[in-house]
Design an enzyme around this catalytic site. Sequence first.
Site, PDB file in Angstrom:
ATOM      1  N   GLN A  73      36.426  96.176  30.585  1.00 27.03           N
ATOM      2  CA  GLN A  73      36.757  96.532  32.274  1.00 27.03           C
ATOM      3  C   GLN A  73      37.231  95.034  32.520  1.00 27.03           C
ATOM      4  O   GLN A  73      37.183  94.092  31.607  1.00 27.03           O
ATOM      5  CB  GLN A  73      34.845  96.081  32.241  1.00 27.03           C
ATOM      6  N   GLU A  93      33.702  85.475  33.498  1.00 24.30           N
ATOM      7  CA  GLU A  93      34.611  84.142  32.445  1.00 24.30           C
ATOM      8  C   GLU A  93      33.763  85.015  31.008  1.00 24.30           C
ATOM      9  O   GLU A  93      34.613  83.965  30.227  1.00 24.30           O
ATOM     10  CB  GLU A  93      33.683  83.505  33.210  1.00 24.30           C
ATOM     11  N   ASN A 127      26.853  88.995  38.298  1.00 22.93           N
ATOM     12  CA  ASN A 127      25.843  88.354  37.817  1.00 22.93           C
ATOM     13  C   ASN A 127      24.842  88.683  37.614  1.00 22.93           C
ATOM     14  O   ASN A 127      23.828  89.075  36.760  1.00 22.93           O
ATOM     15  CB  ASN A 127      25.708  86.700  37.554  1.00 22.93           C
TER      16      ASN A 127
END
Length: 297
Positions: A73, A93, A127
């Site tokens: 991804q 990240e 997240n």
Amino acid sequence: MAEEGQRLRLGRGLAALIGDMGDDDEAVVDRGRGQRRVPIEFLRPNPRNPRKTFAESDLEDLAQSIRERGIIQPIVVRSLRGLEDAFEIIAGERRWRAAQRAGLHEVPIVVVEADDRLALEYAIVENVQRTDLNALEEAAGYDKLIADFGYSQTELAQVIGKSRSHVANTLRLMKLPQSVQDKLSSGLISAGHARALLAVKDPEAAAERIVERGLNVRDVERLAREEEAVPGSGARGGRPRSEKDADTRALEQALTETLGLEVSIAAKPSAPNGEVRIRYASLEQLDMLCRALRGGR
């Protein structure tokens, strides 16, 4: 209208940003809409990323997967104003860090237009939906959106696709003592434990008992109820109620007789400040109180 459309997409997660890739691990990222590959050194971490903890074992596992199969991804980024060939990571990240460990020279990216507020929203949504954040990181992200961009808890709940009570309860975790927050961040106690600790008299001592005795969330909730049932302990926060001296009780009685309403004084020991509470039972009594406080006008 453009901003409204962006917010609607947030409810569907990051898939909406990168062309509905789906969950197929065999997907070829280079065929996605708006995707391209850039040198890994072009990317920079986002200083506002709510996620601060990157477990070494997780990074190494992901790096090994990337060595074998590449990045499935793409990393979502935005351009940095005034800088050429530089992008700030909005989401991904951990993939970027693992890619460096894996020795990749290039990574797939999707570039989106996003200001600071929208970039933070995207980071939190990704997240939270992936359950990558611990509860305190989630709370810090919510707190920053509220503090920096003036969100109400209701608006924030709509943006991230959670209930208002979830947002409120998560934010309350930041009120716990630092030692308890440290246990939560390290995984010694769960978010459920932490929320239950908000209602106990001594959260630090209770947190130690959780770790030492393996207490579950129901055990902590039971402890909080037992403390509430003990005479002289406060229902919220468990702080003992201080005994009032004779002068304070006499002043309460005098004010009650003067106003015709029940008055209580909560004075802090050895402190000049405190609070006065006046109880009313109807709107008529409230109106009478307001007239009395305004000198009968």
